[in-house]
Design a protein around this motif. Structure first.
Motif, PDB file in Angstrom:
ATOM      1  N   ARG A 185       0.839  -1.192   0.000  1.00  0.00           N
ATOM      2  CA  ARG A 185       0.000   0.000   0.000  1.00  0.00           C
ATOM      3  C   ARG A 185       0.877   1.246   0.000  1.00  0.00           C
ATOM      4  O   ARG A 185       0.586   2.225  -0.636  1.00  0.00           O
ATOM      5  CB  ARG A 185      -0.920   0.025   1.231  1.00  0.00           C
ATOM      6  CG  ARG A 185      -1.946  -1.085   1.292  1.00  0.00           C
ATOM      7  CD  ARG A 185      -3.049  -0.931   0.255  1.00  0.00           C
ATOM      8  NE  ARG A 185      -3.798   0.307   0.358  1.00  0.00           N
ATOM      9  CZ  ARG A 185      -4.834   0.507   1.149  1.00  0.00           C
ATOM     10  NH1 ARG A 185      -5.269  -0.473   1.918  1.00  0.00           N
ATOM     11  NH2 ARG A 185      -5.466   1.670   1.176  1.00  0.00           N
ATOM     12  N   ARG A 186       1.932   1.225   0.831  1.00  0.00           N
ATOM     13  CA  ARG A 186       2.842   2.371   0.917  1.00  0.00           C
ATOM     14  C   ARG A 186       4.254   1.863   0.663  1.00  0.00           C
ATOM     15  O   ARG A 186       4.570   0.708   0.970  1.00  0.00           O
ATOM     16  CB  ARG A 186       2.767   2.986   2.316  1.00  0.00           C
ATOM     17  CG  ARG A 186       1.392   3.476   2.687  1.00  0.00           C
ATOM     18  CD  ARG A 186       1.319   3.882   4.142  1.00  0.00           C
ATOM     19  NE  ARG A 186       1.559   2.753   5.036  1.00  0.00           N
ATOM     20  CZ  ARG A 186       1.455   2.825   6.361  1.00  0.00           C
ATOM     21  NH1 ARG A 186       1.153   3.961   6.940  1.00  0.00           N
ATOM     22  NH2 ARG A 186       1.685   1.763   7.119  1.00  0.00           N
ATOM     23  N   ASP A 189       6.074  -0.265   3.296  1.00  0.00           N
ATOM     24  CA  ASP A 189       5.340  -1.322   3.995  1.00  0.00           C
ATOM     25  C   ASP A 189       5.847  -2.721   3.703  1.00  0.00           C
ATOM     26  O   ASP A 189       6.530  -2.963   2.719  1.00  0.00           O
ATOM     27  CB  ASP A 189       3.864  -1.289   3.588  1.00  0.00           C
ATOM     28  CG  ASP A 189       3.068  -0.302   4.401  1.00  0.00           C
ATOM     29  OD1 ASP A 189       3.459  -0.037   5.553  1.00  0.00           O
ATOM     30  OD2 ASP A 189       2.055   0.196   3.892  1.00  0.00           O
ATOM     31  N   TRP A 190       5.418  -3.644   4.548  1.00  0.00           N
ATOM     32  CA  TRP A 190       5.559  -5.057   4.258  1.00  0.00           C
ATOM     33  C   TRP A 190       4.662  -5.386   3.067  1.00  0.00           C
ATOM     34  O   TRP A 190       3.720  -4.655   2.775  1.00  0.00           O
ATOM     35  CB  TRP A 190       5.085  -5.879   5.460  1.00  0.00           C
ATOM     36  CG  TRP A 190       6.064  -6.033   6.559  1.00  0.00           C
ATOM     37  CD1 TRP A 190       6.875  -7.104   6.776  1.00  0.00           C
ATOM     38  CD2 TRP A 190       6.352  -5.093   7.607  1.00  0.00           C
ATOM     39  NE1 TRP A 190       7.651  -6.884   7.896  1.00  0.00           N
ATOM     40  CE2 TRP A 190       7.348  -5.672   8.417  1.00  0.00           C
ATOM     41  CE3 TRP A 190       5.882  -3.828   7.940  1.00  0.00           C
ATOM     42  CZ2 TRP A 190       7.881  -5.024   9.539  1.00  0.00           C
ATOM     43  CZ3 TRP A 190       6.403  -3.186   9.045  1.00  0.00           C
ATOM     44  CH2 TRP A 190       7.387  -3.777   9.835  1.00  0.00           C
ATOM     45  N   SER A 248      -6.189  -5.047   7.835  1.00  0.00           N
ATOM     46  CA  SER A 248      -6.517  -3.745   7.259  1.00  0.00           C
ATOM     47  C   SER A 248      -5.878  -3.558   5.880  1.00  0.00           C
ATOM     48  O   SER A 248      -6.196  -2.611   5.178  1.00  0.00           O
ATOM     49  CB  SER A 248      -6.104  -2.609   8.207  1.00  0.00           C
ATOM     50  OG  SER A 248      -4.719  -2.621   8.422  1.00  0.00           O
ATOM     51  N   PHE A 249      -5.010  -4.447   5.479  1.00  0.00           N
ATOM     52  CA  PHE A 249      -4.387  -4.336   4.161  1.00  0.00           C
ATOM     53  C   PHE A 249      -5.160  -5.107   3.097  1.00  0.00           C
ATOM     54  O   PHE A 249      -4.974  -4.888   1.915  1.00  0.00           O
ATOM     55  CB  PHE A 249      -2.948  -4.852   4.202  1.00  0.00           C
ATOM     56  CG  PHE A 249      -2.032  -3.974   5.002  1.00  0.00           C
ATOM     57  CD1 PHE A 249      -1.284  -3.003   4.368  1.00  0.00           C
ATOM     58  CD2 PHE A 249      -1.929  -4.103   6.376  1.00  0.00           C
ATOM     59  CE1 PHE A 249      -0.451  -2.171   5.096  1.00  0.00           C
ATOM     60  CE2 PHE A 249      -1.103  -3.281   7.105  1.00  0.00           C
ATOM     61  CZ  PHE A 249      -0.356  -2.308   6.472  1.00  0.00           C
ATOM     62  N   GLY A 250      -5.974  -6.043   3.522  1.00  0.00           N
ATOM     63  CA  GLY A 250      -6.723  -6.802   2.536  1.00  0.00           C
ATOM     64  C   GLY A 250      -7.285  -8.080   3.131  1.00  0.00           C
ATOM     65  O   GLY A 250      -6.758  -8.602   4.112  1.00  0.00           O
ATOM     66  N   SER A 251      -8.344  -8.574   2.500  1.00  0.00           N
ATOM     67  CA  SER A 251      -8.981  -9.795   2.995  1.00  0.00           C
ATOM     68  C   SER A 251      -8.282 -11.017   2.417  1.00  0.00           C
ATOM     69  O   SER A 251      -7.501 -10.924   1.466  1.00  0.00           O
ATOM     70  CB  SER A 251     -10.444  -9.809   2.572  1.00  0.00           C
ATOM     71  OG  SER A 251     -10.513  -9.932   1.160  1.00  0.00           O
ATOM     72  N   TYR A 254      -9.114 -11.335  -1.254  1.00  0.00           N
ATOM     73  CA  TYR A 254      -8.365 -10.421  -2.116  1.00  0.00           C
ATOM     74  C   TYR A 254      -6.921 -10.888  -2.270  1.00  0.00           C
ATOM     75  O   TYR A 254      -6.361 -10.865  -3.365  1.00  0.00           O
ATOM     76  CB  TYR A 254      -8.411  -9.017  -1.526  1.00  0.00           C
ATOM     77  CG  TYR A 254      -7.575  -8.005  -2.292  1.00  0.00           C
ATOM     78  CD1 TYR A 254      -7.863  -7.713  -3.627  1.00  0.00           C
ATOM     79  CD2 TYR A 254      -6.497  -7.365  -1.684  1.00  0.00           C
ATOM     80  CE1 TYR A 254      -7.097  -6.796  -4.334  1.00  0.00           C
ATOM     81  CE2 TYR A 254      -5.736  -6.434  -2.382  1.00  0.00           C
ATOM     82  CZ  TYR A 254      -6.034  -6.161  -3.702  1.00  0.00           C
ATOM     83  OH  TYR A 254      -5.283  -5.263  -4.406  1.00  0.00           O
TER      84      TYR A 254
END
Ligand SMILES: Cc1cc2nc3c(=O)[nH]c(=O)nc-3n(C[C@H](O)[C@H](O)[C@H](O)COP(=O)(O)OP(=O)(O)OC[C@H]3O[C@@H](n4cnc5c(N)ncnc54)[C@H](O)[C@@H]3O)c2cc1C
Lengths: 272, 797
Positions: A185-186, A189-190, A248-251, A254
Motif C-alpha cells: 500500500r505504501r 510497507d511489508w 486492514s491491508f486486505g482480505s 483479495y
C-alpha cells in the motif's frame, strides 16, 4: 510504547552469545533490533535480557563459495543491496534487500534477524525459500546445516534451537531469470502479498510472502509448470495450500486473487 | 527601522523556521520543572462494560508511585461541551474519569502519579478493574436501532436531530426527469498530528495561581472552560500553548487529562506532566468524519441540477467533546456547493456509539458535505452520459459580486467559479487526457486512466457572533489584536489566534509591516498565552487571517490615527494636510517632510510634547467581530492510473486551483494547499479507523492505520492567480487552511471511479483501497456490465 525492563549484554563472539543464551532462558539475541524492539515496545515480547550480537562484524560478509554465495548472518540489508557479488551471482537477494522497509530499516536490519524472526510477511525468508538456501546454525555442539524447506516450521518460528545462533546463509548462483513482485500500500510497507520466482533447471521456483502462517513455496504453481503449463495457467493455482490473513491491508479473498496476478507477472518476468 | 517596501503578497520566508529547523522549538515534551511528577491514565481493555470495582492497591505500591486516584477522589465538574445545537438535544454526562461504565476503548477510570513516566505507565497498567462486559455497538446504523444503549439515562443512542429543512420546490425530488439516489459512507479518521497531546500543570500554591502548558489549538477557550471544570478562579488560571506540532482539529478541544493534571498539581502542590503515547492518542484523542449520507439529486436529461437532498447519520462517539454535534451542523451550510440548485434539503441525526468521540477534523463538516455533493454530481453526469466537467460548468452559480444569500440561508461574500474550473482544466490538459483515456479503453490496457474533478465552495472565518448565538454555540467568534510600537523601533503584536503550523508569526508581521511601514524583521508576534495575549478565540475553521488578521488591520488603523495626530502636531500642519505614502506620513506637496511610525513611537513614548488630547505610548487594541463568513472556492483535478488487475491506484497528476481572496504570503498558501491535499489523498485512498467484532480498534498503530508517506503523495500543480477579494473584511482575505482536505477526497475518488467506469463500475467508497477497487471491478463483471458500450460514459465526445 515503552518496553518492560530488561538486562543488556554485548558479546564479542558467537561462543559468548551461545553461553549467554544458555545462561538465561528468557534472553534473546539482538541483531539490528528492527523486529525485536518494535515487539518489545508493544510488550508482545518481554525478554529478561538482550544479548547484543550487532557488533559481530566477522559475521557480516558476502563471498563466492564454490557453486554458491555465502552470506554472513549479520550482514545488513544495505550491504546486501550494495554487494557486487550478489548483484552478479544472486541478484534477487540484492534487489529485494533494497525493497525492505525504508533506508533506516535497511541500515540496521540484518538478513539473519529477518530469517530468525520468520515473519510470513518478511521478504527475505520467502526469497531464500525460492532460492532453496541452506542455513548454518551454530550451537553448543558446533555447526549444523538446515535446509530451506525445514527452516520455517510455524508462525514467527524458525528451526533454530533456543541456544543456537544463525551464522551463515548459502544461496545458489542464480544470475539470470528472476522476479520479486512486492505489492504494498505504501512504499515502506511489508508486502500485502509478495511473490518470488527464480528460474532453475529450466523451470521456476516460486514462493509466496504473507499468504499464510509461514513463507511458503507455491507448490501448485510449480507442479503445473513442471507439467508444462504456461505462466498464466500455472498462476491460477497460486493460492493452493495457502491460508492468507485478513487485515486492514486486505482480505483473505483479495490476497488470493492478488497472488494469482502477481505469480503470473513474476513468471512472465523470470521466464522471459 | 521604517521601510517603504511592501510585504503583503510576497513569499516572505517563515520567521518560525530557524527555531524549528535547528531543534530549538519548545514543544510540551521539552518542558520540565523541578519536583515534577508524571501522570498516566488507566484505560481498561474494555469497549463497553459496567465497572464493578477498581483496585488500585498494587499500582499504589509500585516503585516511584506517589498516588493513584479514581473519579471519587475528585470534585470535578463535567468536561466542557459548548454546542448544544438544538433545544431537544440529549447530552451525555462526561466526567474526566469514568466511574459507572466504560463506554469506549480509551475511557479512563484512574490516574497515576509517579516520579518517572515509565513508573507511571507501569502502575497504570497494574490498576485492576473488574467489570461486566456488555455488548458494544460500533456501527452507526446499528446504534440507531437502540438495541444496545450507550447511556442508559438517555434511553436512546439517537441523541440529536438537526434539520435545516428544505428550500425551494420539494416536489422535484419525486418528479424530476432524472433522479439520482446514492448512499455514501465516510469512515472514521484518526487525526494524527505529528505531536501527540501532552500538558504540564504547575502553580504558585500560596496564591492559588495555576498555569497549564498544553499542546492545544485553543488556549483561550481552554482557560474559560477549564476554570469551570476545575473550580480554579478564571483570573488565577493561565493557559499557554507552546510550540504545537499540528492539530487538524484534534487539539481544538478540552480534554480530561488537562483537567486532571491541573487538579492534581493543585492537590499535591507539585508540577504534573502528561505526554500522550501514540497508541493512547489513537483511542483517547478525538476522531473525525464517521458519517453516512443518503443523497438525492433531481435533474434534467440535459444536465441541469434542479435540487439536492441530503439526509445524514453522524457518529458522535461515546460522548460529546467540545463541539461534537456542531460539526455536521457546520457542514449544513454548504450543501448547495458552488452550484445553483433551486431546491435543497438537509438534515442529520447524531448517534452515540461505543467509540472515541468525534469532533472537528480539518475541514469540519465541509469536507463531508463537499465529498457527497461532488460524488453525486459525477453520478448524475455518468447517468445522463455527459462529461462531468460540462455538467459542472453548466450548473455553477453565476459570479457572486456582492454578498448574496445562498439558497441555504447564509451570504456568500464573493466568488467566481467558472474561471477556476477553466483554469484547472487547462492546466491539467483535460481534453488530451480524455483522448488518452479513450485510447487506453479501446486498447483494453491493463492500466486505465481516470480523471476526477471537484469544484467547491467552503466557508471560513468562524464566525459572526450573532450567527453563532443563533446556532446555540456558547461563545463568540470575534478575535483580538494589540499592537505596541516600542521606542526602539520594534513592534510587538499580540494576537488572539493560536498557530500550530500556520505561520501566523510571519503572515501577521507582513500585515502589520505594510500597515505601519516597518520591516517584518522588526515585528514580533506573540501568541498562545492567556496572560500576554489575553484577548482571543484561537485557531480553527480557517478563521485566523479572516478574523485575527483583520483585527490586526483595525489595530493598525487605530495606531495610524493616533500617529497621524502626533505627526501633524510635530510637523505643524493640519492632519488633513498629511497623507500616508511610502511608509510614512508626508506633507502633501512636500513629501520629504515626513514622519515614520518608529519616529512617532519615540515621541509617544517620551511624551515630552504631545498634543493635549493624546495619551502617551503608541499602542492600540482592536477586537473584531466579523459581519459574515468568508467563502473561498476552487477547482481541483486529479488524474490517476488504476491497475485493473490488482485495483491499485497511482496518482499521476494533481492540479489545485484555489481562490482564497487576497493572499498575504503565496508561499504559505501553497504550503497549506500541499498539506491539505496530502491529507485529502490520505482520506481518499488510505485512512480508515477499523474495529474488530468486539469493538476494539484494530488500526491501533501506524503500521495498520495507513498514513501515506511522501512517496505516495503526488507532485502538485497549484494555482492562486485568481484572488477574488472578500467583501466581508477590508483586507479581502478569506482563508486557505482547509481547502485541500475539502477539495481533494472527491477529486481523487471520482478519478478512481472514472478510471474503471467503462467496466461498469459506478461507485467505490472511501478509502478507495486496492481491494475496494478490485471488488468493484469484480462485481461489475459479475453484473455483466463489463465492456458495455465503452466510452459512452464520461467521455468528452
Ligand atoms: C518500519 C519497518 C519497516 C519494515 N519493513 C519491512 C519490509 O518491508 N519487509 C521485511 O521483510 N521486513 C521489514 N521490516 C523488518 C526488518 O526486516 C527487520 O529488521 C528484520 O526482520 C529483523 O532483522 P534484525 O537484524 O533487525 O533483527 P532483530 O530485530 O534484532 O531480531 C529479530 C529476531 O531474530 C533473532 N535473531 C536476530 N539475529 C539472530 C541470529 N543471528 N541468530 C538467531 N537469532 C537471531 C532475535 O533474537 C529476534 O528474535 C521492517 C521493520 C521496520 C521497523
Amino acid at each position: 510504547m515503552i518496553p518492560a525492563a530488561f538486562d543488556y549484554e554485548r558479546v564479542d563472539t558467537v561462543d559468548a552469545a551461545i553461553a549467554a543464551l544458555r545462561a538465561d532462558e528468557g534472553a534473546k539475541l539482538l541483531a539490528g533490533g528492527h523486529s525485536l524492539l518494535p515487539q518489545m515496545k508493544l510488550r508482545f515480547v518481554m525478554p529478561t535480557k538482550l544479548i547484543d550480537i550487532g557488533r559481530l562484524h566477522d559475521l557480516s560478509y558476502v563471498h563466492e563459495d564454490g557453486g554458491g554465495v555465502a552470506i554472513g548472518a549479520l550482514t545488513r540489508y544495505h550491504d546486501l543491496e550494495a554487494s557486487e557479488t550478489l548483484r552478479q551471482l544472486a541478484p534477487i537477494v540484492a534487489s529485494v534487500a533494497g525493497q525492505v522497509g525504508d533506508p533506516q530499516v535497511r541500515h540496521m536490519g540484518t538478513i539473519g534477524g529477518s530469517v530468525a524472526h520468520a515473519d510470513p510477511a518478511g521478504d527475505m525468508p520467502s526469497v531464500l525459500l525460492a532460492l532453496g538456501a541452506t542455513f548454518v546454525a551454530t550451537g553448543p555442539g558446533g555447526m549444523r546445516e538446515i535446509a530451506a524447506a525445514d527452516m520455517f516450521p510455524g508462525l514467527f518460528q524458525s528451526a533454530l534451537a533456543g541456544d543456537e545462533v544463525l551464522t551463515e546463509i548459502r544461496v545458489p548462483k542464480t544470475p539470470g531469470g528472476w522476479s520479486y513482485q512486492k505489492f504494498t500500500r505504501r512504499a515502506q510497507d511489508w508486502a500485502v502479498v509478495g511473490v518470488a520466482a527464480v528460474r532453475m533447471n529450466g523451470s521456476a521456483n516460486v514462493s509466496l510472502t504473507n499468504m499464510g502462517l509461514t513463507p511458503m513455496r507455491a507448490a501448485g504453481v510449480e507442479e503445473a509448470l513442471a507439467g508444462g503449463a504456461d505462466p498464466a495457467t500455472a498462476a491460477e493455482r497460486a493460492d493452493e495450500g495457502t491460508a492468507p490473513p485478513s487485515d486492514s491491508f486486505g482480505s483473505d479473498e483479495y490476497r488470493r486473487a492478488l497472488a494469482k496476478v502477481l505469480v503470473r507477472r513474476a513468471l512472465e518476468e523470470a521466464l522471459a | 527601522m521604517a521601510t517603504t517596501e511592501t510585504f503583503i503578497g510576497q513569499p516572505v520566508l517563515r520567521k518560525e523556521d530557524p527555531e524549528l529547523l535547528t531543534g530549538h522549538a519548545s514543544y510540551i515534551d521539552n518542558w520540565t520543572m523541578p519536583g515534577m511528577l508524571w501522570m498516566a491514565l488507566a484505560r481498561p481493555p474494555y469497549v463497553h462494560a459496567t465497572i464493578d470495582g477498581i483496585d488500585t492497591t498494587e499500582a499504589a505500591s509500585m516503585p516511584g508511585v506517589v498516588g493513584v486516584y479514581t473519579a471519587t477522589d475528585f470534585d470535578l465538574a463535567p468536561l466542557p461541551f459548548v454546542w448544544p445545537i438544538t433545544e431537544e438535544i440529549k447530552v451525555p454526562v462526561h466526567y474526566p474519569l469514568a466511574s459507572d461504565k466504560v463506554r469506549f476503548n480509551g475511557d479512563a477510570v484512574a490516574v497515576v502519579l509517579a516520579e518517572t513516566r515509565e513508573q507511571a505507565l507501569d502502575a497504570a497498567e497494574a490498576v485492576a478493574v473488574t467489570a461486566t462486559e456488555l455488548p458494544a455497538v460500533i456501527d452507526i446504523e446499528e446504534a440507531a436501532k437502540d438495541e444496545v444503549i450507550v447511556h442508559d439515562d438517555l434511553g436512546t443512542n439517537v441523541v440529536v436531530h438537526w434539520s435545516h429543512g428544505g428550500g425551494g420546490d420539494q416536489s422535484v425530488f419525486d418528479s424530476a426527469p432524472v433522479i439520482v439516489q446514492e448512499r455514501y459512507v465516510q469512515p472514521r479518521l484518526i487525526p494524527n498530528a505529528i505531536e501527540t497531546r501532552g500538558c504540564l500543570a504547575y502553580g504558585v500554591p500560596p496564591v492559588d495561581e495555576w498555569t497549564l502548558v498544553t499542546a492545544t489549538q485553543i488556549p483561550h477557550i481552554a482557560k474559560v472552560t477549564l476554570a469551570g471544570t476545575t473550580g480554579i478562579d478564571e483570573h488565577k488560571l493561565r493557559v499557554i500553548a507552546p510550540d504545537v506540532g499540528g492539530g487538524f482539529g484534534s487539539k481544538l478541544n478540552v480534554y480530561a487529562e488537562e483537567a486532571l493534571a491541573l487538579a492534581l498539581a493543585r492537590r499535591l502542590r507539585r508540577p504534573v506532566k502528561w505526554i500522550e503515547g501514540r497508541r493512547e492518542n489513537y483511542v483517547a484523542t478525538t476522531h473525525g468524519r464517521g458519517v453516512l449520507h443518503d443523497c438525492t439529486l433531481a435533474g434534467t436529461e440535459d444536465g441541469t441540477i434542479l435540487g439536492m437532498k441530503f439526509v445524514e447519520l453522524a457518529d458522535m462517539g461515546a460522548y460529546y467533546q467540545l463541539l461534537t454535534p456542531g460539526i455536521p451542523e457546520l457542514g449544513g451550510w454548504v450543501y448547495m456547493g458552488p452550484y445553483d440548485p433551486k431546491a435543497y434539503w438537509f438534515e442529520f441525526k447524531g448517534v452515540v456509539t461505543n467509540t472515541t468521540p468525534t469532533d472537528a477534523y480539518r475541514g469540519a463538516g465541509r469536507p463531508e458535505a463537499t465529498y457527497v455533493i461532488e460524488r453525486l454530481v459525477d453520478s448524475f453526469a455518468r447517468r445522463i452520459g455527459k462529461d462531468p466537467a460540462d455538467i459542472r460548468r453548466m450548473n455553477l452559480h453565476p459570479p457572486h459580486e456582492d454578498a448574496q444569500t445562498s439558497i441555504m440561508g447564509l451570504n456568500v461574500d464573493s466568488a467566481n467559479y467558472e474561471p477556476l474550473l477553466d483554469k484547472a482544466l487547462g492546466l491539467v490538459e483535460y481534453d488530451k487526457l480524455r483522448a488518452e483515456q479513450r485510447d487506453r479503453r479501446e486498447r483494453g490496457d491493463r492500466t486505465q486512466l481516470g480523471i476526477g474533478l471537484s469544484t467547491y465552495i467552503e466557508m471560513c472565518g468562524l464566525a459572526p457572533s450573532n450567527i453563532l448565538g443563533a446556532l446555540r454555540y456558547a461563545a463568540g467568534g470575534w478575535d483580538g489584536a494589540t499592537i505596541e510600537c516600542l521606542p526602539s523601533g520594534h513592534v510587538i503584536v499580540k494576537t488572539g489566534t493560536s498557530p500550530h503550523g500556520q505561520s501566523h508569526e510571519t503572515a501577521w508581521a507582513q500585515i502589520v509591516a505594510d500597515g505601519l511601514g516597518v520591516s517584518p524583521d522588526e515585528i514580533t508576534v506573540l501568541h498562545g498565552d492567556t496572560h500576554s495575549t489575553p484577548l482571543g478565540m484561537d485557531t480553527y475553521g480557517s478563521r485566523s487571517v479572516a478574523v485575527g488578521g483583520v483585527a490586526l488591520h483595525f489595530a493598525v488603523e487605530k495606531i495610524k490615527a493616533k500617529a497621524r495626530t502626533i505627526a501633524a502636531h510635530e510637523l505643524e500642519v493640519a492632519e488633513d494636510d498629511l497623507e500616508w505614502a511610502d511608509g510614512a506620513f508626508r506633507v502633501k506637496g512636500a513629501p520629504d517632510t515626513a514622519k515614520t511610525i518608529p519616529e512617532l513611537a519615540v515621541s509617544a513614548w517620551h511624551a515630552h510634547a504631545l498634543p493635549a488630547e493624546v495619551e502617551p505610548h503608541l499602542n492600540a487594541t482592536a477586537v473584531y467581530d466579523p459581519p459574515n463568513f468568508t467563502w473561498p472556492a476552487g477547482a481541483h483535478v486529479c488524474v490517476v492510473e488504476v491497475d485493473t488487475e490488482t485495483g491499485a491506484t497511482e496518482i499521476v497528476r494533481y492540479v489545485a486551483v484555489d481562490d482564497c481572496g487576497t493572499i498575504i504570503n503565496p508561499m504559505i498558501v501553497e504550503g497549506q494547499v500541499h498539506g491539505g491535499v496530502a491529507q485529502g489523498v490520505a482520506e481518499a485512498l488510505y485512512e480508515e479507523a477499523m474495529y474488530d467484532e468486539s469493538g476494539n480498534l484494530t488500526t491501533s498503530t501506524m503500521t495498520q492505520y495507513l498514513i501515506p508517506s511522501a512517496t505516495e503523495i503526488p507532485a502538485m500543480t497549484t494555482d492562486h492567480s485568481q484572488e477574488t477579494p472578500s467583501t466581508t473584511n477590508p483586507l479581502g482575505v478569506k482563508g486557505i487552511g482547509e481547502a485541500g482536505t475539502i477539495a481533494a477526497p472527491p477529486a481523487v475518488v471520482n478519478a478512481v471511479i472514472d478510471a474503471v467506469s467503462h467496466l461498469g463500475v459506478t461507485a467505490i467508497e472511501k478509502p478507495a483501497s486496492p481491494e475496494r477497487v478490485w471488488r468493484a471491478i469484480q462485481e461489475a463483471k459479475g453484473d455483466g456490465r463489463a465492456g458495455a458500450s465503452p466510452g459512452s460514459e464520461g467521455g468528452t465526445s
